[in-house]
Design a protein around this motif. Structure first.
Motif, PDB file in Angstrom:
ATOM      1  N   THR A  28       0.815  -1.216   0.000  1.00  8.69           N
ATOM      2  CA  THR A  28       0.000   0.000   0.000  1.00  8.69           C
ATOM      3  C   THR A  28       0.853   1.272   0.000  1.00  8.69           C
ATOM      4  OG1 THR A  28      -0.139   0.110   2.434  1.00  8.69           O
ATOM      5  CG2 THR A  28      -1.797  -1.214   1.282  1.00  8.69           C
ATOM      6  N   SER A 157      -9.199  -3.157  -1.599  1.00  9.99           N
ATOM      7  CA  SER A 157      -8.492  -2.043  -2.227  1.00  9.99           C
ATOM      8  C   SER A 157      -9.350  -0.782  -2.217  1.00  9.99           C
ATOM      9  CB  SER A 157      -8.099  -2.387  -3.665  1.00  9.99           C
ATOM     10  OG  SER A 157      -7.166  -3.446  -3.696  1.00  9.99           O
ATOM     11  N   ASP A 160      -9.417   0.845   1.216  1.00  9.82           N
ATOM     12  CA  ASP A 160      -8.184   1.628   1.387  1.00  9.82           C
ATOM     13  C   ASP A 160      -8.261   2.917   0.570  1.00  9.82           C
ATOM     14  OD1 ASP A 160      -7.079  -0.269   3.062  1.00  9.82           O
ATOM     15  OD2 ASP A 160      -5.844  -1.213   1.514  1.00  9.82           O
ATOM     16  N   ASN A 161      -8.768   2.818  -0.654  1.00 13.87           N
ATOM     17  CA  ASN A 161      -8.837   3.993  -1.531  1.00 13.87           C
ATOM     18  C   ASN A 161      -9.748   5.073  -0.958  1.00 13.87           C
ATOM     19  OD1 ASN A 161      -7.153   2.725  -3.339  1.00 13.87           O
ATOM     20  ND2 ASN A 161      -8.752   2.184  -4.795  1.00 13.87           N
TER      21      ASN A 161
END
Length: 337
Positions: A28, A157, A160-161
């Motif tokens: 990340t 993902s 996290d984004n």
């Protein structure tokens, strides 16, 4: 890992569970584009463990990863596509006075004399430079209100984004001379902000929500998934609408849901969610389920886990009753709770 006191973070752990370790996830690692090349700074997400190395129950990344593993064992891949709304405000005193929107534009306005177009352009450039794909952006209905839609990605993902998105948007706004807020309802007279979240399940390359022979082109899996979310709407709402301000958004006259859909009389009377079946030109690819909720949430991974878990649990329990009601009642595209 790096040790820290988990009990010092509000809502994370209790005092006797304070010892935790943060393990950076190198996959990340991203350079923050607004910090420049002279003094570059990066960010990484961390996995949280107990001192013995076991995953912490309070680690939202682990909770979501565990749920996705269960879906994978059943042959499903989970994807998410959010539409994130927020307001841009003029810098002002922190005395509790009414904030001032950064512009007076309306829905889809592209007025070049306002700060919004330049802000969105710079925000998108920063997001893309960090590997976060943007589908499109536009001005929303309220003055100073913006929307940026992220291109779909796997659930972890995207969680996290979204966390990166909230931080990045506020930093870019400061650089543009304005403030950004994800507060659900900063103005009583203007629409509130939400995050419309498209959910999809795939079995290999096949959309698990799509059935071309069904009148709504919705598969049994899709009906069960919707039924699961409706069945557990009360519990999910505690996660997706955490603030007092969240409920100020739910008023008549705007787009926020404040009533229960008539065909779903047997569904729980909770006015905190909205579900919509979204059909695209290529229905086998674009059959999605959309949920409407706050954009201000700090625990995006917990929210995503809750929605996929409850949708999946209802399917696993094979309770088709509510799904059949959706089909027989002929609710075509919008399913509201």
């Amino acid at each position: 890992g790096l040790g820290f006191d988990g009990s010092a973070i509000e809502g994370l752990t209790r005092s006797y569970e304070s010892d935790l370790l943060a393990h950076p996830d190198p996959t990340t690692f991203q350079i923050l584009p607004w910090r420049g090349e002279i003094d570059p700074t990066a960010r990484m997400f961390c996995d949280i463990t107990m001192p013995d190395g076991s995953p912490s129950w309070a680690d939202s990344r682990h909770v979501l990863r565990r749920q996705l593993a269960k879906a994978s064992d059943l042959g499903f891949s989970c994807y998410v596509h959010p539409e994130i709304e927020f307001f841009l405000l003029e810098p002002g005193p922190n005395d509790g006075s009414v904030p001032v929107p950064a512009d007076n534009s309306g829905y889809f306005d592209q007025a070049v004399h306002d700060s919004a177009p330049n802000f969105r352009r710079h925000a998108i450039e920063a997001l893309e430079s960090m590997g976060i794909s943007v589908e499109f952006s536009h001005h929303e209905g309220g003055p100073g209100q913006q929307e940026i839609d992220l291109r779909y990605a796997d659930a972890l993902s995207m969680a996290d984004n979204v966390m990166t998105f909230r931080y990045l948007i506020k930093e870019v706004a400061i650089n543009e001379g304005v403030w950004a807020t994800f507060m659900p309802k900063p103005f009583s007279e203007h629409p509130g902000s939400a995050m419309h979240t498209h959910l999809s399940l795939f079995e290999g390359d096949l959309n698990a929500f799509h059935n071309p022979d069904d009148p709504m082109q919705l598969s049994a899996t899709g009906k069960k998934f919707i039924a699961g979310i409706l069945h557990h709407a009360s519990e999910i709402s505690a996660v997706t609408n955490q603030w007092v301000n969240s409920y100020k958004r739910l008023v008549h006259g705007g787009e926020a849901l404040c009533g229960q859909a008539e065909p779903l009389r047997d569904a729980p009377a909770v006015f905190l969610h909205q579900l919509r079946l979204v059909m695209g030109a290529e229905a086998d690819i674009e059959t999605l389920i959309e949920t409407f909720r706050d954009a201000a949430l700090p625990g995006e991974k917990t929210v995503t886990d809750a929605v996929f878990a409850e949708g999946g649990e209802q399917g696993a329990l094979d309770r088709e009753r509510q799904g059949v009601v959706l089909h027989d009642a002929g609710v075509p595209w919008r399913i509201s709770l």
